[in-house]
Design an enzyme around this catalytic site. Structure first.
Site, PDB file in Angstrom:
ATOM      1  N   HIS A   1     -14.416  -3.866  -5.380  1.00 19.54           N
ATOM      2  CA  HIS A   1     -14.332  -3.402  -6.775  1.00 19.54           C
ATOM      3  C   HIS A   1     -13.870  -4.577  -7.628  1.00 19.54           C
ATOM      4  O   HIS A   1     -12.667  -4.755  -7.853  1.00 19.54           O
ATOM      5  CB  HIS A   1     -13.343  -2.243  -6.892  1.00 19.54           C
ATOM      6  CG  HIS A   1     -13.753  -1.018  -6.144  1.00 19.54           C
ATOM      7  ND1 HIS A   1     -14.321   0.073  -6.769  1.00 19.54           N
ATOM      8  CD2 HIS A   1     -13.707  -0.719  -4.819  1.00 19.54           C
ATOM      9  CE1 HIS A   1     -14.588   1.005  -5.858  1.00 19.54           C
ATOM     10  NE2 HIS A   1     -14.225   0.543  -4.668  1.00 19.54           N
TER      11      HIS A   1
ATOM     12  N   TRP B   1      -4.960   0.388  -5.818  1.00 19.03           N
ATOM     13  CA  TRP B   1      -5.230   0.964  -4.505  1.00 19.03           C
ATOM     14  C   TRP B   1      -4.618   0.128  -3.385  1.00 19.03           C
ATOM     15  O   TRP B   1      -4.195   0.643  -2.369  1.00 19.03           O
ATOM     16  CB  TRP B   1      -6.747   1.076  -4.271  1.00 19.03           C
ATOM     17  CG  TRP B   1      -7.382   2.161  -5.047  1.00 19.03           C
ATOM     18  CD1 TRP B   1      -7.736   3.400  -4.586  1.00 19.03           C
ATOM     19  CD2 TRP B   1      -7.763   2.143  -6.442  1.00 19.03           C
ATOM     20  NE1 TRP B   1      -8.288   4.130  -5.604  1.00 19.03           N
ATOM     21  CE2 TRP B   1      -8.323   3.404  -6.740  1.00 19.03           C
ATOM     22  CE3 TRP B   1      -7.679   1.181  -7.456  1.00 19.03           C
ATOM     23  CZ2 TRP B   1      -8.799   3.729  -8.011  1.00 19.03           C
ATOM     24  CZ3 TRP B   1      -8.151   1.506  -8.720  1.00 19.03           C
ATOM     25  CH2 TRP B   1      -8.695   2.761  -8.994  1.00 19.03           C
TER      26      TRP B   1
ATOM     27  N   HIS C   1     -19.090   6.528  -2.064  1.00 20.87           N
ATOM     28  CA  HIS C   1     -17.730   6.643  -1.536  1.00 20.87           C
ATOM     29  C   HIS C   1     -17.675   8.024  -0.882  1.00 20.87           C
ATOM     30  O   HIS C   1     -17.559   9.040  -1.565  1.00 20.87           O
ATOM     31  CB  HIS C   1     -16.700   6.562  -2.662  1.00 20.87           C
ATOM     32  CG  HIS C   1     -16.352   5.175  -3.076  1.00 20.87           C
ATOM     33  ND1 HIS C   1     -17.242   4.335  -3.675  1.00 20.87           N
ATOM     34  CD2 HIS C   1     -15.184   4.472  -2.960  1.00 20.87           C
ATOM     35  CE1 HIS C   1     -16.653   3.178  -3.927  1.00 20.87           C
ATOM     36  NE2 HIS C   1     -15.406   3.226  -3.500  1.00 20.87           N
TER      37      HIS C   1
ATOM     38  N   GLU D   1     -13.629   9.793   1.703  1.00 23.51           N
ATOM     39  CA  GLU D   1     -12.453   8.908   1.787  1.00 23.51           C
ATOM     40  C   GLU D   1     -11.212   9.761   1.556  1.00 23.51           C
ATOM     41  O   GLU D   1     -10.541   9.672   0.532  1.00 23.51           O
ATOM     42  CB  GLU D   1     -12.533   7.771   0.754  1.00 23.51           C
ATOM     43  CG  GLU D   1     -11.465   6.706   1.021  1.00 23.51           C
ATOM     44  CD  GLU D   1     -11.441   5.588  -0.003  1.00 23.51           C
ATOM     45  OE1 GLU D   1     -12.131   5.699  -1.033  1.00 23.51           O
ATOM     46  OE2 GLU D   1     -10.710   4.608   0.228  1.00 23.51           O
TER      47      GLU D   1
ATOM     48  N   HIS E   1     -18.661  -4.168   0.086  1.00 21.71           N
ATOM     49  CA  HIS E   1     -17.914  -3.126  -0.655  1.00 21.71           C
ATOM     50  C   HIS E   1     -16.651  -3.707  -1.269  1.00 21.71           C
ATOM     51  O   HIS E   1     -15.658  -3.968  -0.579  1.00 21.71           O
ATOM     52  CB  HIS E   1     -17.543  -1.959   0.261  1.00 21.71           C
ATOM     53  CG  HIS E   1     -16.953  -0.800  -0.488  1.00 21.71           C
ATOM     54  ND1 HIS E   1     -17.569   0.424  -0.601  1.00 21.71           N
ATOM     55  CD2 HIS E   1     -15.814  -0.685  -1.214  1.00 21.71           C
ATOM     56  CE1 HIS E   1     -16.834   1.236  -1.333  1.00 21.71           C
ATOM     57  NE2 HIS E   1     -15.749   0.574  -1.723  1.00 21.71           N
TER      58      HIS E   1
ATOM     59  N   GLN F   1     -15.873   6.736 -10.701  1.00 20.20           N
ATOM     60  CA  GLN F   1     -14.543   6.833 -10.065  1.00 20.20           C
ATOM     61  C   GLN F   1     -13.897   8.208 -10.244  1.00 20.20           C
ATOM     62  O   GLN F   1     -13.281   8.732  -9.336  1.00 20.20           O
ATOM     63  CB  GLN F   1     -13.621   5.751 -10.639  1.00 20.20           C
ATOM     64  CG  GLN F   1     -12.175   5.833 -10.151  1.00 20.20           C
ATOM     65  CD  GLN F   1     -12.026   5.457  -8.697  1.00 20.20           C
ATOM     66  OE1 GLN F   1     -12.158   4.295  -8.328  1.00 20.20           O
ATOM     67  NE2 GLN F   1     -11.770   6.438  -7.843  1.00 20.20           N
TER      68      GLN F   1
ATOM     69  N   ASP G   1     -12.862  -4.271  -0.014  1.00 17.66           N
ATOM     70  CA  ASP G   1     -12.599  -3.131  -0.920  1.00 17.66           C
ATOM     71  C   ASP G   1     -11.830  -3.535  -2.181  1.00 17.66           C
ATOM     72  O   ASP G   1     -12.290  -3.315  -3.290  1.00 17.66           O
ATOM     73  CB  ASP G   1     -11.869  -2.002  -0.184  1.00 17.66           C
ATOM     74  CG  ASP G   1     -12.037  -0.644  -0.850  1.00 17.66           C
ATOM     75  OD1 ASP G   1     -12.777  -0.552  -1.843  1.00 17.66           O
ATOM     76  OD2 ASP G   1     -11.424   0.322  -0.373  1.00 17.66           O
TER      77      ASP G   1
HETATM   78 ZN    ZN Z   1     -14.205   1.552  -2.823  1.00 16.90          ZN
END
Ligand code: ZN
Length: 416
Positions: free
Chosen positions: A61, A319, A214, A217, A59, A156, A313
């Site tokens: 991005h 983030w 996702h 979360e 996982h 997203q 991640d």
């Molecule tokens: Zn993610």
């Protein structure tokens, strides 16, 4: 290529591993006489160090990587400000294909330098032009000789919260994405969230792909889309093909609800990608003290027999401003936050970044057995416990039989 004097799990004595035509040709006890009388091409002496399959990042991005601070820093540190910054970034046209490609390759290279050989990356498809998808499809092809990539069509900004979001997810699958994603807790209503999960499974069946959502979360114990995922997986007999990413809200569920949920998740053979570093950073903000951990109850999941992977991640994005793709560091955090620093877990800690995520991704012929694809790494340590304790670096990485890199052991020369 011959790797000599390797420590591997399940073998008491050191072994030699012969790599031939991209596969592991044989593994057997080290025998100096036999080795000296034979011809093997390149010989690497592991000197008793630990050899493992190449690590699997399940996982990340890559299309967000190396963008922290532009157009602005995330001042609150929250997930919601990060999503807002990403929206601004897209609106300001800061994501050119060249920019995304070079930053993604740099991020992949950083992960690979820590022993990763396989990556599942989520790619934002809430963009009418699907710019990031196009860039990542090129990256996938370009780096295939040294890293295998799976791409998740990830909305997203939502399938229904974003105009034509669900259509864009399907378009991304038609254009080459490997896995279908969703983000139900960010949809306008709970019902829309349920609809998005079901739609993801519809698309998975239509295109014959896996699901990676996702899921939950959010610091909200009412966010229970994981239950919908379990039900959809079982109803469609897609056992083992769905992956739950994050599952943060699970850390807030009552024991009564968990008791009902665990058997359902087990029956569906759900997989989990847990991102302890990132969710420790993002979750629990705005709540009073003591601050909740905001990481799924990994020990409970593992002890119940569920398949759990630990993941990075983000690498320097809105983030999460840190991260370098070093999965041993992630395992370290995961075992700490999960109250899992006991031999039952740390002596097999690489499972969380090798065999477990390999199962999630469905990687063929993964592992150190004879006949498997030769994807392996040599750590500068003698055991999994030592790898964890010392944050041991990878000294050699081999992908499909080809050497990706080699680095010397950085031992200090003591003067006193
Ligand atoms: Zn993610």
């Amino acid at each position: 290529m011959l790797i000599r004097n390797a420590t591997i799990r399940g073998e008491e004595k050191l072994v030699d591993i012969l790599v031939d035509e991209g596969r592991i040709a044989w593994v057997h006890s080290s025998d100096p006489e036999f080795i000296e009388s034979s011809e093997f091409g390149e010989v690497y002496d592991a000197e008793g160090r630990y050899v493992a399959p190449q690590l699997v990042e399940s996982h990340i991005h890559l299309d967000y990587a190396n963008t922290a601070g532009v157009p602005r820093d995330n001042a609150s540190g929250t997930l919601f400000e990060a999503i807002e910054i990403w929206r601004e970034r897209k609106e300001q046209g800061l994501n050119s294909p060249e920019e995304i490609k070079s930053k993604a390759v740099a991020a992949a290279r950083s992960a690979v330098s820590h022993g990763v050989g396989f990556i599942r990356t989520h790619v934002d498809v809430t963009d009418p032009e699907l710019v990031a998808l196009g860039a990542l499809l090129e990256v996938k092809k370009e780096i295939a000789p040294w890293c295998e990539i799976q791409i998740v069509a990830f909305p997203q900004n939502g399938m229904y919260a974003y105009p034509d979001g669900s259509t864009l997810v399907e378009k991304a699958l038609q254009e080459g994405a490997d896995v279908v994603g969703a983000i139900p807790h960010l949809e306008p209503t709970r019902e829309d969230g349920v609809r998005s999960v079901k739609h993801a499974f519809d698309l998975a069946e239509k295109y014959g792909v896996r699901v990676d959502i996702h899921c939950d979360e959010i610091d909200d114990e009412q966010s229970r889309f994981v239950e919908v995922m379990a039900a959809e997986t079982s109803a469609r007999t897609m056992f083992g093909l769905a992956n739950v990413s994050h599952a943060v809200a699970m850390s807030y569920y009552t024991s009564g609800f968990m008791a009902r949920l665990l058997p359902k998740m087990n029956a569906a053979e759900l997989n989990f990608s847990i991102c302890p570093n990132e969710n420790l950073h993002l979750q629990g903000r705005g709540l009073s003290y003591p601050v909740p951990r905001g990481v799924a109850p990994v020990k409970q999941l593992v002890d119940f027999g569920l398949n759990v992977a630990f993941c990075q991640d983000s690498i320097s994005d809105p983030w999460y401003p840190m991260g370098n793709g070093d999965l041993v560091r992630i395992v370290d955090t995961g075992l700490h936050v999960g109250h899992m620093l006991t031999p039952a877990y740390f002596d097999r800690c690489l499972d969380f970044v090798t065999t477990n995520p390999a199962k999630t991704l469905g990687i063929d012929d993964y592992g150190l057995g004879v006949g498997k694809r030769a994807n392996l790494v040599v750590f500068d340590a003698g055991s999994e416990r030592e790898i964890l304790q010392q944050s041991a670096p990878v000294l050699l990485s081999v992908h499909d039989g080809k050497k990706v890199f080699e680095r010397p052991s950085a031992q200090a020369s003591w003067s006193i």
